[in-house]
Design a protein around this motif. Structure first.
Motif, mmCIF file in Angstrom:
data_model
loop_
_atom_site.group_PDB
_atom_site.id
_atom_site.type_symbol
_atom_site.label_atom_id
_atom_site.label_comp_id
_atom_site.label_asym_id
_atom_site.label_seq_id
_atom_site.Cartn_x
_atom_site.Cartn_y
_atom_site.Cartn_z
ATOM 1 N N ALA A 98 0.828 -1.212 0.000
ATOM 2 C CA ALA A 98 0.000 0.000 0.000
ATOM 3 C C ALA A 98 0.859 1.259 0.000
ATOM 4 C CB ALA A 98 -0.930 -0.020 1.217
ATOM 5 N N THR A 122 0.778 4.118 -2.786
ATOM 6 C CA THR A 122 0.475 5.477 -2.342
ATOM 7 C C THR A 122 1.559 6.440 -2.837
ATOM 8 O OG1 THR A 122 -0.688 4.636 -0.406
ATOM 9 C CG2 THR A 122 0.032 6.933 -0.321
ATOM 10 N N ARG A 134 1.000 9.604 -5.244
ATOM 11 C CA ARG A 134 1.492 10.905 -4.816
ATOM 12 C C ARG A 134 2.389 11.537 -5.891
ATOM 13 N NH1 ARG A 134 1.624 12.869 0.400
ATOM 14 N NH2 ARG A 134 0.932 10.965 1.401
ATOM 15 N N LEU A 177 -6.260 9.311 0.511
ATOM 16 C CA LEU A 177 -5.319 8.285 0.990
ATOM 17 C C LEU A 177 -4.723 8.690 2.331
ATOM 18 C CD1 LEU A 177 -3.460 7.343 -2.329
ATOM 19 C CD2 LEU A 177 -5.073 5.926 -1.053
ATOM 20 N N GLU A 178 -4.535 10.008 2.520
ATOM 21 C CA GLU A 178 -4.007 10.486 3.806
ATOM 22 C C GLU A 178 -5.054 10.378 4.911
ATOM 23 O OE1 GLU A 178 -2.507 14.411 3.099
ATOM 24 O OE2 GLU A 178 -0.691 13.637 2.121
ATOM 25 N N PRO A 222 -5.605 5.881 5.478
ATOM 26 C CA PRO A 222 -4.528 5.100 4.867
ATOM 27 C C PRO A 222 -4.987 3.672 4.581
ATOM 28 C CG PRO A 222 -3.701 6.335 6.750
ATOM 29 C CD PRO A 222 -5.202 6.464 6.765
ATOM 30 N N PRO A 223 -4.811 3.199 3.328
ATOM 31 C CA PRO A 223 -5.309 1.876 2.944
ATOM 32 C C PRO A 223 -4.507 0.748 3.589
ATOM 33 C CG PRO A 223 -4.071 2.876 1.153
ATOM 34 C CD PRO A 223 -4.159 3.910 2.228
ATOM 35 N N PRO A 233 -2.658 -2.913 -0.977
ATOM 36 C CA PRO A 233 -2.432 -2.156 -2.224
ATOM 37 C C PRO A 233 -3.682 -2.003 -3.082
ATOM 38 C CG PRO A 233 -1.214 -4.246 -2.229
ATOM 39 C CD PRO A 233 -1.730 -4.060 -0.860
ATOM 40 N N ALA A 252 -5.764 0.837 -1.914
ATOM 41 C CA ALA A 252 -5.211 2.143 -2.309
ATOM 42 C C ALA A 252 -5.716 2.522 -3.705
ATOM 43 C CB ALA A 252 -3.684 2.092 -2.293
ATOM 44 N N THR A 285 -9.470 3.444 -3.675
ATOM 45 C CA THR A 285 -9.702 4.800 -3.167
ATOM 46 C C THR A 285 -9.444 5.838 -4.250
ATOM 47 O OG1 THR A 285 -9.131 4.175 -0.908
ATOM 48 C CG2 THR A 285 -8.911 6.504 -1.466
#
Lengths: 215, 136
Positions: free
Chosen positions: A6, A10, A14, A54-55, A58-59, A62, A65, A68
């Protein structure tokens, strides 16, 4: 070390958000030539929201993530890139099965990207050569698969994918658009890079950057 | 229960006005119609999650017909079908009818108690009266 977890995905999201924000005006400029001049702003808004989501939550894994990111893009982008990128991440999330063996993570990621790519084809009813994001994503999936099949490390395979995506993006310039708003322009759409292919190349570039050093 | 209708548009104002026009054809009649239009900030855009919510809200079990404008509205409507439950998805028809004409035809037949396929068929022939009149 877990290769595709994850945190890694992420980091990819990002980095994609960072690139989209940095190139927001360039993407919009490309879109103003043949589209409705909103691609940079729309995708920047969507990816900023995806990073925030995601912040906020938090997933755990993976695939979560990617899910989301999918639902956030679907909700916040507004234009056609919302359902198209949303479907890419939704199908990639559904196909991502990293299992427990880190040596299979590269192939798991490749299968997820291929599922996402197939999802975009199904959603947009487009094919390669139509001057769309598929012209960057398709060559990237092929190059990634080929590099992994040849025994290359994840790093090198993603580098090859990013290079193929950039070449695919550049190759959209002479094409005549056959999908979306740009298709109304017919031959006048030739001579411009496709904004969707440009943002899709950033997506692959971001994966190569964010996952560097992981295998 | 009547078949539910959902109007998908880039513009909230366009969708609301289309619904107002359709309701104008049905004084005193019940109609389950939902709107999913505009982006999250109220600007022009479509949102598949809002479409999925609107489908769920008007679905009484007898089916839903979704009418939409163009471009991302079509892609978002299709994406919405990936977000609803399997049993709901089977009851939904995405109509390729023109938005205004299709909605009026669908609304009149839905309010009269027609089933989903009949409502969808009436939406699809929404241009027929105009074409017959103008000879197009």
């Amino acid at each position: 070390m877990t290769v595709v977890d994850a945190a890694a995905l992420t980091a990819w999201v990002r980095e994609f958000a960072r690139l989209v924000h940095e190139q927001r005006d360039t993407l919009t400029q490309l879109d103003s030539a043949i589209g409705d001049a909103d691609h940079g702003a729309n995708l920047d808004r969507g990816m900023t929201a995806a990073v925030a989501a995601l912040e906020a939550t938090p997933p755990d894994d993976p695939a979560a993530a990617l899910k989301t990111v999918a639902t956030t893009l679907i909700k916040t982008v507004g234009g056609a890139s919302g359902p198209l990128y949303g479907t890419f991440f939704l199908r990639a999330a559904g196909a991502l099965d990293v299992g427990t063996d880190p040596t299979h993570h590269g192939r798991a990621l490749a299968a997820a990207l291929r599922a996402g790519y197939d999802g975009v084809i199904a959603r947009g009813k487009a094919e390669r050569g139509d001057k769309t994001m598929l012209d960057a994503l398709g060559p990237a999936c092929d190059a990634f698969d080929e590099a992994l099949a040849a025994g290359k490390a994840l790093d090198e395979a993603l580098g090859a994918a990013a290079e193929a995506a950039a070449q695919g993006r550049d190759a959209t310039e002479p094409l005549i658009a056959r999908k979306g708003r740009a298709s109304y322009l017919g031959e006048r759409s030739a001579g411009h890079l496709d904004p969707g292919a440009a943002s899709a190349a950033l997506l692959v570039e971001a994966a190569a950057t964010a996952l560097a050093g992981r295998g | 229960m009547p078949v539910g209708l959902v109007v998908v548009s880039h513009s909230r104002a366009l969708a609301d006005a289309a619904v107002e026009l359709a309701r104008g054809m049905l004084p005193g009649r019940e109609l389950a119609v939902g709107v999913a239009a505009g982006d999250v900030d109220g600007g022009l855009g479509t949102d598949a999650t809002a479409i999925a919510d609107a489908i769920a809200a008007v679905d009484s079990g007898d089916g839903v017909v979704v009418l939409m404008d163009l471009g991302s509205a079509v892609l978002s409507a299709e994406t919405a079908l990936e977000l609803v439950d399997d049993d709901v998805r089977e009851r939904v028809v995405l109509s390729p009818a023109p938005l205004v004409e299709g909605l009026v035809g669908a609304a009149v037949t839905a309010a009269a108690g027609a089933d989903r396929d009949r409502v969808a068929a009436e939406a699809l022939r929404g241009l027929a009266p105009k074409q017959a009149h103008l000879g197009g």
